[in-house]
Design a protein around this motif. Sequence first.
Motif: not given
Length: 64
Positions: A5-17
């Motif tokens: 399962i791929w997870t974004a690392g620290k500092g990765a941009n998060k997309m909102d809904q």
Amino acid sequence: MTRRIWTAGKGANKMDQKEILGRVDHTLLAPTATWEQVKAVCDEGKQFGTASVCIPPRYVKRAC
């Protein structure tokens, strides 16, 4: 077989809904779809701001 399962690392941009839905196609292509179902999908697409709404060709003129 191992599933990862791929997870974004620290500092990765998060997309909102809103950003996610802006990249999603809302689709109802069933040949048995009724106008009421197609209209509901179109209304949902507008409500949620999806990138597009895909409907059977016979309803396109009526939906526009």
